[in-house]
Write a protein that holds these residues in place. Sequence first.
Motif: not given
Length: 577
Positions: A26-37, A70-78, A80-86
């Motif tokens: 699970d590397k999805t925790m980097y997505l919010p950080l990417i969005e802030k760049m 979304f739930e199918k692919y990301f529901g069990d990943l980080w 999935g519990s911290h979705p962004t508005d993007q």
Amino acid sequence: MNKVKGIPYGISDFNRMRNENFYFVDKTMYLPLIEKMPSYLFLIRPRRFGKSLFLSMMRTYYDILQRDNFEKYFGDLWIGSHPTDQRNRFQVLYFDFSKAGCSLLGANLMTSFNDYCSIIINQFAHEYAPFYDADFKTTIEKIDSAKAKLSYIEVKAKEKGYPLYLIIDEYDNFTNVILSEHGQKMFHDLTHASGFYREYFKQFKGMFDRIFMMGVSPITLDDLSSGYNIDWNISTDPRFNAMMGFDETEVREIFRYYQQNKMLTGDLKTMIAEMKPWYNNYCFARMSLDNVRVFNCDMTLYYLRNQVDFHRAPEEMVDKNIRTDYSKLKMLARIDHDSTHEGSRMSTIEEIAAKGEILVDLHTSFSAEKVADIDNFRSLLYYYGLLTICGTRGDRLKMCIPNNCVREQYLGFLRDYYQQAHALNLSYLKDLIDDFAYDGHWKPFFESIARAYRENSSVRDAIEGERNLQGFLKAYLALASYYLVEPELEMNYGYCDFFLLPDKKRYDDIRHSYILELKYSPRTATGRELQAQAEEGRRQLLQYSEDKVAQQLAKGTTLHRLLIQFQGWEMIQYEEV
């Protein structure tokens, strides 16, 4: 996590992994950080670090067509519990420029690149046709120029207010191959003035709301800067240091998961200790030097697959696909097709192979015309994963060979380089290494190497000197994998030149280990100077052999203390102390 079905070795498509229930780090925790760049980003990482898989994951997360999944692919990943508005907000155009033909010349090269881009853009038009007017798809398909297709999409998307996301995998592959195979002139023609490649990047600017590109070198964007000057390089940002590859926690998580699913047996701590010298130790940011290091993920999965299939480590710790990567060194040594600078680049490679490290002024971008500059060349070695950050000296970075896997690439390259000038019978040398590993007969091997060093007159000027002699010796010692050839190992308040440490985990029947002190003097050295040097070497060997760590590492073997002394290219002394 989903139910495990296998090991995703070589899989780069995120959706297929999720559909087939493969384990996913699970590397999805980097997505919010990417969005802030900033909106237009690019990241450079070596091959085999999971770049394509990460971009495939990004594509799925941001694609509006995947909104209902979304739930199918990301529901069990980080995420999935911290979705962004993007999430699932964009129409995504995804290019992989490694698939764009680049072996043709002249106009055929432009046609090949245009054909690839047209296919991808036509697929975009097919997938997003429901969002546009009825003639959207057919109009795009009728346009011959891929650049013109992009212009049409830009107009229509802005007309309807649709945000666009551009993702480019291997953004530099097309031009890097051009540079290495066809030279600087063709590269310059593509990326300057009215070069067609440059024109594409000019089109990207302003068309897309967000852009994310990944590659292995910073060359292309610098040459395109006048047409594309809005990028933000996050390659050395410490926040993204471990975004590609696996840190040790992730490796443990992967292995533990396969243990829990009864696919992996054995001691986890032992396996990780065995992998570390071969696959670990990457650092991509000065500010991350105190953080955990990163494993090459492809090599980690290669090891894991062997443990799952055969319940043991691979017989060859380096995957055969990695073994051929030393061709990258060949390409870098001649990347500008100009032999003028080849000597300095070869000297750099020999220094790295001998010492294991080098000081680098890391350049985050440079033009192809300046690739031959020594600091740019050293920077490229880092970007290709052939060096990594291991320390600092003032404002410079100390770069070192990351691990044994990369060390083998250097030594294989040097061995091929030396073989071109004066070929040795490698099969015979392997027999001699067998003899000194199992029988303690060490003299014949060093006699053969000394003779080869003396007779290799065509590279004599290049290799003369202690540093280059070390590289020559190590290149041929690496023919056999019985030993971990540790250079400059600290022992009892000193540093021995070589410690031939038996790889007892894979070759438990090896009976001989070696501490080697290599002494070199110029041809002008006097007899008294040579005698004093030899005495110093004998004293050092006795000092090193009393080291408790050395004694523990050599446990179960006969430890030999060897003094090898050269004057110029002649071996004048070889003895056991």
